[in-house]
Design an enzyme around this catalytic site. Structure first.
Site, PDB file in Angstrom:
ATOM      1  CD  GLN A 152     105.792 115.315  36.057  1.00  0.00           C
ATOM      2  OE1 GLN A 152     104.715 114.964  35.595  1.00  0.00           O
ATOM      3  NE2 GLN A 152     105.981 116.773  36.363  1.00  0.00           N
ATOM      4  CB  SER A 153     103.786 108.378  39.514  1.00  0.00           C
ATOM      5  OG  SER A 153     102.970 107.440  39.400  1.00  0.00           O
ATOM      6  CG  ASN A 154     101.689 108.906  33.785  1.00  0.00           C
ATOM      7  OD1 ASN A 154     101.660 110.179  33.474  1.00  0.00           O
ATOM      8  ND2 ASN A 154     102.885 108.297  33.216  1.00  0.00           N
ATOM      9  CB  VAL A 210     100.816 108.558  41.891  1.00  0.00           C
ATOM     10  CG1 VAL A 210     100.430 109.565  43.047  1.00  0.00           C
ATOM     11  CG2 VAL A 210     101.699 107.617  42.508  1.00  0.00           C
TER      12      VAL A 210
END
Ligand code: PLP
Length: 337
Positions: free
Chosen positions: A76-78, A80
């Protein structure tokens, strides 16, 4: 109050972002005046602090003649998601690596919110099995970059580990200037700024920028990934790196780095009752959406400080909203419990 940051950058963010009062949250808490700096409104595929950071990483990438960006992060990386958006905006290719950092999640964690947006923007996605191995994750990226070079591409890696040159933090050195200009125009003074402290690019950049510009306002970083002891050193290492990058005398001392891991449990990307309360209280009182991993924890820390009587009613604190709201869709348990 002008600051020259002599590094290449590109324009990716919608800035200056608004600085707004939170009158209802202030009233509910009956403590200091609470304001919010809306860095969730930076644009670039749904906003967040990574827009300011990417302006400097992409500036470096272009200076190196890169045509493809590589980076790594949690599912759930913002960071990325926004790296993909930055690559698309600049007409570049992009490959990303998703790490298995958070376990025991509902299915939505793996396919809704950020991972969905990543797929819509069409990035090539690789997977990395371990979540607590920053150097390993970076090395996997560098290995992939070597393969791409043999295919004729010019890759640029945006790494994760603490010791790489923190170009991204320069975005928050510039944000310090923006904030000081904004509060001067609005004729306000602040007693504290509270934010989420993860890679520490935001925390270190902002703290360093404020001190270089002569502001003494305290900055409190709420830990979201590692203990206060480790995080404090990480912030300090980055402010020292910034000092040498910017060729100024070191202006941030250990005593000036405030970090707190009171909201970290049970761990990165995991909710606790204080975080759930902070998310619903902020949403219900102000219509402002926080996120489960970063801003929910930072706001929970701010609310705990208000309840502890850290500030009086005639003081004013600023909450830095660093974004992350797409991740809400990966945590349906926020409403189902
Ligand atoms: C990455 C991130 C942070 C942490 O910022 P760092 O610069 O990594 O410390 C905070 N909030 C959100 C929403 C983020 O995506």
């Amino acid at each position: 109050m002008n600051l020259d940051v002599p590094f290449p950058s590109v324009s990716l963010s919608h800035t200056p972002t608004p600085l707004e009062k939170m009158p209802h949250l202030t009233a509910v808490m009956s403590g200091p005046e609470i304001w919010i700096k809306r860095d969730d409104c930076t644009g670039l595929a749904m906003g967040g602090n990574k827009a300011r950071q990417l302006e400097y990483y992409v500036g470096q990438a272009l200076q190196h003649g890169a045509d493809i960006l590589l980076t790594t992060g949690a599912v759930q990386s913002n960071h990325v998601r926004m790296t993909i958006a930055a690559a698309r905006k600049m007409g570049m290719k992009v490959e990303v690596q998703l790490e298995k950092r958070v376990s025991d999640r509902l299915p939505q964690y793996y396919d809704s919110g950020n991972p969905m947006l990543m797929k819509i923007m069409g990035a090539k996605i690789h997977h990395y099995p371990v979540g607590e191995d920053e150097d390993g994750a970076d090395n996997a990226l560098y290995e992939r970059a070597e393969v791409l070079k043999t295919e004729g591409a010019t890759p640029y890696v945006i790494p994760l580990s603490g010791m790489h040159t923190p170009y991204g933090a320069l975005g928050y050195v510039k944000a310090a200037e923006e904030i000081l200009q904004q509060i001067a125009q609005m004729n306000l003074t602040f007693d504290a700024i509270v934010l989420a402290s993860g890679s520490a690019n935001t925390h270190a950049g902002l703290l360093f920028g404020l001190r270089v510009l002569g502001s003494p306002v305290r900055v409190y970083g709420m830990c979201v990934r590692r203990s206060a002891e480790l995080q404090k050193q990480r912030v300090l290492d980055k402010t020292n790196q910034l000092a040498s990058m910017m060729k100024v005398d070191v202006c941030v001392t250990a005593d000036d780095v405030h970090v707190d891991d009171c909201m970290l449990q049970p761990g990165y990307g995991q909710l606790n009752d204080y975080v759930k309360e902070a998310i619903s209280l902020t949403a219900e009182s102000e219509g402002v959406l926080l996120d489960p991993t970063y801003t929910g924890k930072a706001m929970a820390g701010l609310l705990a400080y208000v309840r502890d009587g850290m500030w009086s009613e005639d003081q004013r604190v600023m909450f830095l909203h660093t974004g992350g709201t797409p991740a809400l869709f990966g945590y349906p348990e926020l409403i189902s419990e």
